[in-house]
Enzyme design. Sequence first.
Site, short mmCIF file in Angstrom:
data_model
loop_
_atom_site.label_atom_id
_atom_site.label_comp_id
_atom_site.label_asym_id
_atom_site.label_seq_id
_atom_site.Cartn_x
_atom_site.Cartn_y
_atom_site.Cartn_z
N CYS A 163 57.31 -42.90 -59.95
CA CYS A 163 58.04 -42.66 -61.20
C CYS A 163 59.54 -42.51 -60.95
O CYS A 163 60.35 -43.17 -61.61
CB CYS A 163 57.47 -41.45 -61.92
SG CYS A 163 57.22 -40.01 -60.86
N1 LIG Z 1 51.72 -38.07 -62.66
C1 LIG Z 1 52.71 -38.98 -62.58
O1 LIG Z 1 53.75 -38.88 -63.25
C2 LIG Z 1 52.56 -40.16 -61.69
C3 LIG Z 1 51.55 -40.26 -60.77
N2 LIG Z 1 51.46 -41.36 -59.96
C4 LIG Z 1 50.38 -41.48 -59.00
O2 LIG Z 1 49.19 -41.85 -59.71
C5 LIG Z 1 48.05 -41.26 -59.10
C6 LIG Z 1 47.33 -40.38 -60.13
O3 LIG Z 1 48.22 -39.36 -60.55
P1 LIG Z 1 47.84 -38.26 -61.64
O4 LIG Z 1 47.14 -38.89 -62.78
O5 LIG Z 1 49.06 -37.49 -61.88
O6 LIG Z 1 46.78 -37.38 -60.80
P2 LIG Z 1 45.64 -36.43 -61.35
O7 LIG Z 1 45.44 -35.41 -60.29
O8 LIG Z 1 45.96 -35.97 -62.72
O9 LIG Z 1 44.35 -37.39 -61.40
C7 LIG Z 1 43.68 -37.85 -60.25
C8 LIG Z 1 42.42 -38.58 -60.67
O10 LIG Z 1 41.74 -39.08 -59.52
C9 LIG Z 1 40.35 -38.66 -59.56
N3 LIG Z 1 39.85 -38.62 -58.18
C10 LIG Z 1 40.15 -37.73 -57.20
N4 LIG Z 1 39.51 -38.07 -56.05
C11 LIG Z 1 38.82 -39.21 -56.30
C12 LIG Z 1 37.95 -40.04 -55.53
N5 LIG Z 1 37.70 -39.77 -54.24
N6 LIG Z 1 37.39 -41.12 -56.12
C13 LIG Z 1 37.64 -41.41 -57.42
N7 LIG Z 1 38.45 -40.66 -58.22
C14 LIG Z 1 39.03 -39.57 -57.67
C15 LIG Z 1 40.44 -37.31 -60.27
O11 LIG Z 1 39.21 -36.87 -60.79
P3 LIG Z 1 38.24 -35.88 -59.96
O12 LIG Z 1 39.11 -35.00 -59.11
O13 LIG Z 1 37.51 -35.14 -61.03
O14 LIG Z 1 37.36 -36.75 -59.15
C16 LIG Z 1 41.41 -37.70 -61.39
O15 LIG Z 1 40.73 -38.48 -62.36
C17 LIG Z 1 48.57 -40.47 -57.88
O16 LIG Z 1 48.55 -41.28 -56.74
C18 LIG Z 1 50.03 -40.19 -58.27
O17 LIG Z 1 50.81 -40.01 -57.12
C19 LIG Z 1 52.32 -42.40 -60.09
C20 LIG Z 1 53.35 -42.36 -60.97
C21 LIG Z 1 53.55 -41.21 -61.86
C1 LIG Z 2 57.04 -33.56 -60.73
C2 LIG Z 2 56.28 -34.10 -59.53
O1 LIG Z 2 55.64 -33.36 -58.81
N1 LIG Z 2 56.35 -35.41 -59.33
C3 LIG Z 2 55.67 -36.06 -58.24
C4 LIG Z 2 55.94 -37.54 -58.30
C5 LIG Z 2 54.93 -38.30 -59.12
C6 LIG Z 2 55.04 -39.80 -58.86
O2 LIG Z 2 55.38 -40.68 -59.50
O3 LIG Z 2 54.93 -40.18 -57.74
P1 LIG Z 2 53.83 -40.80 -56.81
O4 LIG Z 2 53.14 -41.89 -57.49
O5 LIG Z 2 54.56 -41.20 -55.61
O6 LIG Z 2 52.91 -39.63 -56.60
C7 LIG Z 2 56.15 -35.54 -56.88
O7 LIG Z 2 57.33 -35.23 -56.73
O8 LIG Z 2 55.34 -35.57 -55.97
#
Ligand SMILES: NC(=O)C1=CN([C@@H]2O[C@H](COP(=O)(O)OP(=O)(O)OC[C@H]3O[C@@H](n4cnc5c(N)ncnc54)[C@H](OP(=O)(O)O)[C@@H]3O)[C@@H](O)[C@H]2O)C=CC1
Ligand SMILES: CC(=O)N[C@@H](CCC(=O)OP(=O)(O)O)C(=O)O
Length: 341
Positions: A163
Site C-alpha cells: 500500500c
Molecule cells: N491491510 C492492508 O492495508 C494491506 C494488506 N496487504 C497484504 O495483504 C495480505 C492480507 O492482509 P489483511 O487482509 O490486512 O490481513 P488479515 O490478517 O486481515 O487477513 C488475513 C487472511 O488470511 C487468512 N489466513 C491466515 N492464514 C492462512 C492460511 N494458512 N491459509 C489460508 N488463509 C489464511 C486469515 O483467516 P484465518 O486466520 O481465519 O485463517 C484471513 O482471512 C497480507 O499479506 C498484507 O500484507 C497488502 C496491501 C494492503
Molecule cells: C498500518 C500498517 O501496519 N501497515 C502495514 C502495511 C500494509 C501493506 O500494504 O503492506 P504489505 O502488503 O506489505 O503487508 C505495515 O506497515 O506493515
Amino acid sequence: MQYTAAQSQSVAIIGASGYVGVELTRLVQQHPALNLLGCYVSEHSSDAGSLLSDLHPQYAHLVKLPLQGLSSHEKDFIKGSADTVFLCTDHGVSVELAPEFLAAGLKVIDLSGGFRLNRVEDYPAFYGFEHEQNQWLEQAIYGLAEWYPQEIAAAQLVAVPGCYPTAALMALLPVKQAGLLSDNKIIINAVSGVTGAGRKASLTNHGAELSLQAYGLFEHRHTPEIAQQLQQDVLFTPHLAQFPRGILATVYAELNDDVSDTDLDKAYQCYAGQPLVRCERQARPAIKNVVQQPFVDIGWHRQGNQLIALSAIDNLLKGAASQAIQCVNLQLGLALEEGLL
Ligand SMILES: NC(=O)C1=CN([C@@H]2O[C@H](COP(=O)(O)OP(=O)(O)OC[C@H]3O[C@@H](n4cnc5c(N)ncnc54)[C@H](OP(=O)(O)O)[C@@H]3O)[C@@H](O)[C@H]2O)C=CC1
Ligand SMILES: CC(=O)N[C@@H](CCC(=O)OP(=O)(O)O)C(=O)O
C-alpha cells in the site's frame, strides 16, 4: 456487455475473511467477467463454516458465501476448477501456497509481499524468513497497473504492490521516468489508517493504544520495495494513525538544476487518460476523497529545486484489492477500470 470465454475467469479467494480479502470478494462479486468459486481461510480457522457476511455485515447484500477451510481437498478443487487464485494471506503463507497453484497451471495474484522483492537475500532481513522460491520470484511481475500493463497482462504470477509503495511510486515514477530527479535520497513520509495492520487484534492496533506515531524507521519492508522500483535510495517513514483506512504519502525529492514547470507538467501528463488516477498540479489530496474509492489522487508542488509530491489512496483498494482487479482486467484485455467504477 457480453464477455467471450477468453474475457471471463473463475476465481478463488484465499484469505477472504481479512480486510483485504473481503474488499476483494466484494469487487469480484460485482465484476461482470469474474465468477467466484469460493472463499477460503486457513484449514483450521475458527471462522471456517461462517458466512463472510456474518464477519463483515456491511457487505451482507453482496457476499453470502461461506468461508471454507483450505484443506487439501479444497486445494484440489481449486486446482481443477479455477483460472486464477487471489492470495490475500500473510507473506509467508503466500510463498508457501503460490507455487502449488502455479505448478497446476493457474494464475496467481498475490496481494502479500511474498514475491515483490527481486532478491531472495533480502527476505530474511525485511520479512524475517528465508525465501526458497527463487524461480517464482524471478518470474513474478510487479503489479503496479498503470506502469507495467503489458508485463502484467502476460504474467502467471503477479505481486501486487504494498500500500505505501503504491502511494509513493504513483507520485514519483512520472518524474523519475522523465529524468527530472537528482540522485539524492528521496524522503517519503506516509500516514496509514489502522486497517493497514490487518484484522487480527494486537496491541499495535488496539483502540486505546492508537494515536499518531511513526514506526519501522529505516527498516520497514517497503523501503527496499520502493527503492527497487525507483532505482534510487529512499528514506521511508510510515506512521500509524487513528482512522480506519486510507494513506497519505508526502514525498520530498530534489529536482535537477534545469527542470522547468513545463517539464514537470509534461512528466505528470503520463497520467492523462488514466481512469483511476486524478493528478493535478498544486492539488492537496485528502484521504476522505479516496476512501472506498479505487483512485489515487496526486498533487505536485515545486519551489526551486524542491519537489513535494502528495498522494492519497485507500490502502485496501488501490493499495490492495482494486489494484488486484486492475491486474486481472489487464490479463483479460478489459478496460483497466472494469468492475471498479
Ligand atoms: N491491510 C492492508 O492495508 C494491506 C494488506 N496487504 C497484504 O495483504 C495480505 C492480507 O492482509 P489483511 O487482509 O490486512 O490481513 P488479515 O490478517 O486481515 O487477513 C488475513 C487472511 O488470511 C487468512 N489466513 C491466515 N492464514 C492462512 C492460511 N494458512 N491459509 C489460508 N488463509 C489464511 C486469515 O483467516 P484465518 O486466520 O481465519 O485463517 C484471513 O482471512 C497480507 O499479506 C498484507 O500484507 C497488502 C496491501 C494492503
Ligand atoms: C498500518 C500498517 O501496519 N501497515 C502495514 C502495511 C500494509 C501493506 O500494504 O503492506 P504489505 O502488503 O506489505 O503487508 C505495515 O506497515 O506493515
